[in-house]
Design a protein around this motif. Structure first.
Motif, mmCIF file in Angstrom:
data_model
loop_
_atom_site.group_PDB
_atom_site.id
_atom_site.type_symbol
_atom_site.label_atom_id
_atom_site.label_comp_id
_atom_site.label_asym_id
_atom_site.label_seq_id
_atom_site.Cartn_x
_atom_site.Cartn_y
_atom_site.Cartn_z
ATOM 1 N N ASP A 13 47.815 31.793 23.866
ATOM 2 C CA ASP A 13 48.424 32.504 22.759
ATOM 3 C C ASP A 13 48.206 31.643 21.510
ATOM 4 O OD1 ASP A 13 50.114 34.167 21.272
ATOM 5 O OD2 ASP A 13 51.872 32.967 21.815
ATOM 6 N N THR A 15 50.068 32.139 17.902
ATOM 7 C CA THR A 15 51.271 31.864 17.105
ATOM 8 C C THR A 15 52.399 31.364 18.000
ATOM 9 O OG1 THR A 15 50.581 33.663 15.665
ATOM 10 C CG2 THR A 15 52.801 32.815 15.354
ATOM 11 N N GLY A 16 52.980 30.251 17.639
ATOM 12 C CA GLY A 16 54.043 29.665 18.455
ATOM 13 C C GLY A 16 53.519 28.692 19.500
ATOM 14 N N ASP A 208 54.296 31.519 24.229
ATOM 15 C CA ASP A 208 55.721 31.290 23.929
ATOM 16 C C ASP A 208 56.566 32.527 24.182
ATOM 17 O OD1 ASP A 208 54.607 32.654 21.723
ATOM 18 O OD2 ASP A 208 56.090 31.826 20.339
ATOM 19 N N ASP A 213 53.524 37.290 27.137
ATOM 20 C CA ASP A 213 52.516 36.300 27.538
ATOM 21 C C ASP A 213 52.629 35.997 29.037
ATOM 22 O OD1 ASP A 213 51.570 35.962 24.915
ATOM 23 O OD2 ASP A 213 53.042 34.412 24.475
HETATM 24 MG MG LIG Z 1 53.199 33.676 20.381
#
Ligand SMILES: [Mg+2]
Length: 261
Positions: A13, A15-16, A208, A213
């Protein structure tokens, strides 16, 4: 810890995991972690639900932070959605972020016969959602696409609404089921796995988001690992429906474990 053994491919992933939403620096250790992974010849692809900007702008942002991935290794929902729209002859009414609009420039949007909902942020106005509602109600066979199924993400210190809740509102009002393009859709993960060239059981997804995810990857036969960065909340470790194969402090921690085993 068995999740980190015999890993032949990694999905990440963005972002994060690589950076916090809205931040302009990487999460500590993540640039070096990806380099170590690449040096070890374990293939990696980036599997994101990011639709607040074009893929090109996302890539520019990643490069400006210090990452060096190629555009072809980054899989956001919009290019996948455009392929579906073309192959099914669908003309979308778009409720998306203005910064992502140009990724739809090759798609005929006249006389729309479906709705595409992305992470429109401030464009999720009553007026815009109502327009999408009215269009769906006018269609004999309403078709609604949601670019990802995320409930929320974290920006700065705040959790903020993602596209999922707005898709649910239209599903409820129109009695339709949205087709999700992005995580956790099986066909979306499947396309990334195919490009990675490894069977699902040899692949670890690191993200995250416990549901989209981790749970999404597990539903496809992959291992799902949650980082304690980004939108992670301690309660995720007792989630009612999803149990991650592993929880790690951050991406660097996950990659260390994979490379040590
Ligand atoms: Mg994310």
């Amino acid at each position: 810890m068995s999740w980190c053994k015999n890993v032949k491919g990694v999905l990440l992933d963005i972002t994060g995991v690589l950076f916090e939403s809205g931040a302009s620096e990487p999460i500590k250790g993540s640039i070096e972690a990806i380099k170590r992974l690449k040096d070890s010849k374990i293939p990696v692809r980036f599997c994101t639900n990011e639709t607040t900007k074009t893929r090109q702008k996302l890539l520019q942002k990643l490069h400006s932070i210090g990452f060096s991935m190629k555009e072809d290794d980054v899989f956001p929902p919009i290019p996948a959605c455009c392929q579906i729209l073309k192959s099914r002859g669908l003309r979308p009414h778009l409720v998306v972020n203005p910064d992502a609009l140009s990724d739809f420039c090759e798609i005929n949007q006249e006389n729309p016969n479906c709705v595409v909902l992305g992470d429109a942020t401030d464009n999720f106005s009553y007026q815009n959602l109502n327009k999408a509602f009215q269009l769906l109600m006018s269609l004999e066979t309403p078709v609604l696409f949601a670019l990802g199924g995320g409930k929320y993400y974290k920006e700065g210190s705040d959790l903020i609404l993602d596209v999922g809740p707005f898709a649910k509102a239209l599903e409820y009002a129109c009695d339709v089921e949205a087709e999700i393009v992005g995580k956790p859709s099986k066909s979306f993960f499947g396309a990334v796995l195919q490009d990675l060239g490894q069977p699902a059981e040899s692949v670890v997804m690191i993200g995250d988001d416990i549901v989209n995810d981790v749970g999404g990857a597990q539903s496809c036969g992959m291992r799902g690992v949650q980082v304690r960065t980004g939108k992670y909340r301690p309660s995720d470790e007792n989630h009612p429906t999803v149990k991650a194969d592993g929880y790690v402090d951050n991406l660097a921690h996950a990659i260390d474990l994979i490379l040590q085993s």
